[in-house]
Design a protein around this motif. Structure first.
Motif, PDB file in Angstrom:
ATOM      1  N   VAL A  39       0.862  -1.187   0.000  1.00 35.90           N
ATOM      2  CA  VAL A  39       0.000   0.000   0.000  1.00 35.90           C
ATOM      3  C   VAL A  39       0.895   1.232   0.000  1.00 35.90           C
ATOM      4  O   VAL A  39       1.753   1.387   0.868  1.00 35.90           O
ATOM      5  N   LEU A  40       0.680   2.101  -0.992  1.00 32.48           N
ATOM      6  CA  LEU A  40       1.361   3.391  -1.066  1.00 32.48           C
ATOM      7  C   LEU A  40       0.355   4.442  -0.623  1.00 32.48           C
ATOM      8  O   LEU A  40      -0.729   4.541  -1.190  1.00 32.48           O
ATOM      9  N   ALA A  41       0.692   5.207   0.403  1.00 33.24           N
ATOM     10  CA  ALA A  41      -0.207   6.240   0.926  1.00 33.24           C
ATOM     11  C   ALA A  41       0.601   7.513   1.098  1.00 33.24           C
ATOM     12  O   ALA A  41       1.555   7.539   1.889  1.00 33.24           O
ATOM     13  N   ARG A  42       0.225   8.561   0.343  1.00 28.66           N
ATOM     14  CA  ARG A  42       1.021   9.786   0.393  1.00 28.66           C
ATOM     15  C   ARG A  42       0.176  10.990   0.035  1.00 28.66           C
ATOM     16  O   ARG A  42      -0.778  10.901  -0.735  1.00 28.66           O
ATOM     17  N   PRO A  43       0.553  12.140   0.598  1.00 26.34           N
ATOM     18  CA  PRO A  43      -0.129  13.367   0.206  1.00 26.34           C
ATOM     19  C   PRO A  43       0.310  13.772  -1.201  1.00 26.34           C
ATOM     20  O   PRO A  43       1.471  13.599  -1.576  1.00 26.34           O
ATOM     21  N   ILE A  44      -0.636  14.314  -1.980  1.00 24.82           N
ATOM     22  CA  ILE A  44      -0.320  14.791  -3.322  1.00 24.82           C
ATOM     23  C   ILE A  44      -0.714  16.256  -3.502  1.00 24.82           C
ATOM     24  O   ILE A  44      -0.547  16.807  -4.589  1.00 24.82           O
ATOM     25  N   GLY A  45      -1.210  16.871  -2.438  1.00 18.64           N
ATOM     26  CA  GLY A  45      -1.577  18.276  -2.494  1.00 18.64           C
ATOM     27  C   GLY A  45      -2.234  18.697  -1.199  1.00 18.64           C
ATOM     28  O   GLY A  45      -2.364  17.913  -0.266  1.00 18.64           O
ATOM     29  N   GLY A  46      -2.640  19.955  -1.161  1.00 17.20           N
ATOM     30  CA  GLY A  46      -3.327  20.476   0.015  1.00 17.20           C
ATOM     31  C   GLY A  46      -2.747  21.793   0.459  1.00 17.20           C
ATOM     32  O   GLY A  46      -1.833  22.338  -0.180  1.00 17.20           O
ATOM     33  N   ALA A  47      -3.277  22.311   1.541  1.00 15.68           N
ATOM     34  CA  ALA A  47      -2.834  23.590   2.091  1.00 15.68           C
ATOM     35  C   ALA A  47      -3.363  23.728   3.511  1.00 15.68           C
ATOM     36  O   ALA A  47      -4.312  23.036   3.902  1.00 15.68           O
ATOM     37  N   ALA A  48      -2.764  24.630   4.253  1.00 10.86           N
ATOM     38  CA  ALA A  48      -3.253  24.902   5.604  1.00 10.86           C
ATOM     39  C   ALA A  48      -4.591  25.620   5.521  1.00 10.86           C
ATOM     40  O   ALA A  48      -4.772  26.520   4.701  1.00 10.86           O
ATOM     41  N   VAL A  49      -5.524  25.208   6.346  1.00 16.82           N
ATOM     42  CA  VAL A  49      -6.779  25.943   6.509  1.00 16.82           C
ATOM     43  C   VAL A  49      -6.525  27.051   7.520  1.00 16.82           C
ATOM     44  O   VAL A  49      -6.883  28.199   7.313  1.00 16.82           O
ATOM     45  N   ASP A  50      -5.894  26.686   8.613  1.00 17.26           N
ATOM     46  CA  ASP A  50      -5.408  27.614   9.627  1.00 17.26           C
ATOM     47  C   ASP A  50      -4.057  27.073  10.072  1.00 17.26           C
ATOM     48  O   ASP A  50      -3.992  25.971  10.616  1.00 17.26           O
ATOM     49  N   MET A  51      -2.992  27.790   9.807  1.00 14.41           N
ATOM     50  CA  MET A  51      -1.642  27.277  10.052  1.00 14.41           C
ATOM     51  C   MET A  51      -1.373  26.939  11.509  1.00 14.41           C
ATOM     52  O   MET A  51      -0.380  26.292  11.825  1.00 14.41           O
ATOM     53  N   ARG A  52      -2.260  27.334  12.410  1.00 13.12           N
ATOM     54  CA  ARG A  52      -2.075  27.013  13.818  1.00 13.12           C
ATOM     55  C   ARG A  52      -2.589  25.629  14.183  1.00 13.12           C
ATOM     56  O   ARG A  52      -2.068  25.002  15.097  1.00 13.12           O
ATOM     57  N   ALA A  55      -5.026  21.547   8.738  1.00  8.13           N
ATOM     58  CA  ALA A  55      -4.518  21.476   7.367  1.00  8.13           C
ATOM     59  C   ALA A  55      -5.459  20.615   6.532  1.00  8.13           C
ATOM     60  O   ALA A  55      -6.121  19.714   7.042  1.00  8.13           O
ATOM     61  N   ARG A  56      -5.507  20.918   5.248  1.00 11.08           N
ATOM     62  CA  ARG A  56      -6.264  20.109   4.298  1.00 11.08           C
ATOM     63  C   ARG A  56      -5.240  19.359   3.444  1.00 11.08           C
ATOM     64  O   ARG A  56      -4.278  19.956   2.956  1.00 11.08           O
ATOM     65  N   ALA A  57      -5.441  18.078   3.269  1.00  9.20           N
ATOM     66  CA  ALA A  57      -4.526  17.273   2.459  1.00  9.20           C
ATOM     67  C   ALA A  57      -5.318  16.466   1.437  1.00  9.20           C
ATOM     68  O   ALA A  57      -6.364  15.900   1.761  1.00  9.20           O
ATOM     69  N   VAL A  58      -4.831  16.447   0.222  1.00  6.06           N
ATOM     70  CA  VAL A  58      -5.333  15.534  -0.798  1.00  6.06           C
ATOM     71  C   VAL A  58      -4.342  14.381  -0.813  1.00  6.06           C
ATOM     72  O   VAL A  58      -3.126  14.605  -0.908  1.00  6.06           O
ATOM     73  N   VAL A  59      -4.865  13.166  -0.664  1.00  2.66           N
ATOM     74  CA  VAL A  59      -3.975  12.011  -0.529  1.00  2.66           C
ATOM     75  C   VAL A  59      -4.312  10.941  -1.571  1.00  2.66           C
ATOM     76  O   VAL A  59      -5.455  10.793  -1.989  1.00  2.66           O
ATOM     77  N   ASP A  60      -3.265  10.236  -1.946  1.00  2.00           N
ATOM     78  CA  ASP A  60      -3.334   9.163  -2.923  1.00  2.00           C
ATOM     79  C   ASP A  60      -3.091   7.854  -2.177  1.00  2.00           C
ATOM     80  O   ASP A  60      -2.126   7.758  -1.413  1.00  2.00           O
ATOM     81  N   VAL A  61      -3.971   6.885  -2.371  1.00  2.00           N
ATOM     82  CA  VAL A  61      -3.785   5.568  -1.768  1.00  2.00           C
ATOM     83  C   VAL A  61      -3.835   4.542  -2.894  1.00  2.00           C
ATOM     84  O   VAL A  61      -4.848   4.420  -3.585  1.00  2.00           O
ATOM     85  N   GLN A  62      -2.720   3.852  -3.083  1.00  6.10           N
ATOM     86  CA  GLN A  62      -2.636   2.823  -4.118  1.00  6.10           C
ATOM     87  C   GLN A  62      -2.329   1.485  -3.464  1.00  6.10           C
ATOM     88  O   GLN A  62      -1.596   1.433  -2.474  1.00  6.10           O
ATOM     89  N   THR A  63      -2.911   0.431  -4.016  1.00  3.96           N
ATOM     90  CA  THR A  63      -2.684  -0.912  -3.490  1.00  3.96           C
ATOM     91  C   THR A  63      -2.243  -1.840  -4.616  1.00  3.96           C
ATOM     92  O   THR A  63      -2.733  -1.726  -5.739  1.00  3.96           O
ATOM     93  N   TRP A  64      -1.326  -2.736  -4.297  1.00  6.99           N
ATOM     94  CA  TRP A  64      -0.852  -3.747  -5.243  1.00  6.99           C
ATOM     95  C   TRP A  64      -0.988  -5.109  -4.595  1.00  6.99           C
ATOM     96  O   TRP A  64      -0.696  -5.266  -3.401  1.00  6.99           O
ATOM     97  N   ALA A  65      -1.403  -6.095  -5.374  1.00  4.10           N
ATOM     98  CA  ALA A  65      -1.491  -7.470  -4.887  1.00  4.10           C
ATOM     99  C   ALA A  65      -1.407  -8.422  -6.076  1.00  4.10           C
ATOM    100  O   ALA A  65      -1.452  -7.994  -7.233  1.00  4.10           O
TER     101      ALA A  65
END
Length: 134
Positions: A39-52, A55-65
């Motif tokens: 399983v590959l799980a990683r952020p591919i984008g996003g930005a802070a909503v409030d830096m304190r 945060a908002r993250a767009v993430v990619d989840v790929q699976t191989w079997a």
């Protein structure tokens, strides 16, 4: 060591998915050679909503079997683990928690020229907000 205001989306993904997907290796980079299932799980984008604190993250989840069904089931289990982490407000110690989750692209079979015969890959994309651990 620098002070981190917002949690690492990669650390949060690994912290949620590794315990839930014990049958697979979970990582943020593709190893060579790749163990199966993987399983590959990683952020591919996003930005802070409030830096304190948010945060908002767009993430990619790929699976191989080794079978289509196993890769699809692994993708479904990853999806379920993310939903459970959000709904149950699971805190990954020293990292944070998922404040909100939305699916941007459901798991789908995604073959490519780099995936060998007898190996199946699924990919899904999610958007989540993350909060630091208290």
């Amino acid at each position: 060591m620098p002070v981190r205001m917002l949690p690492s989306a990669a650390d949060l993904l690994v912290g949620v998915l590794r315990p839930a997907l014990a049958v697979a290796t979970v990582g943020t980079l593709i190893p060579d050679p790749m163990p199966l299932p993987f399983v590959l799980a990683r952020p591919i984008g996003g930005a802070a909503v409030d830096m304190r604190f948010l945060a908002r993250a767009v993430v990619d989840v790929q699976t191989w079997a080794e079978t289509d069904r196993d890769a699809e089931d692994l993708a479904a289990a990853a999806r379920a683990a993310l939903v459970a982490a959000w709904r149950q407000q699971v805190v990954v110690p020293g990292v944070g928690s998922v404040g909100w989750l939305a699916e941007r692209a459901a798991p789908v079979l995604l073959p490519d020229e780099h995936t060998g015969d007898g190996v199946y890959r699924y990919q899904a994309t999610y958007e989540l907000t993350i909060r630091p651990a208290s």
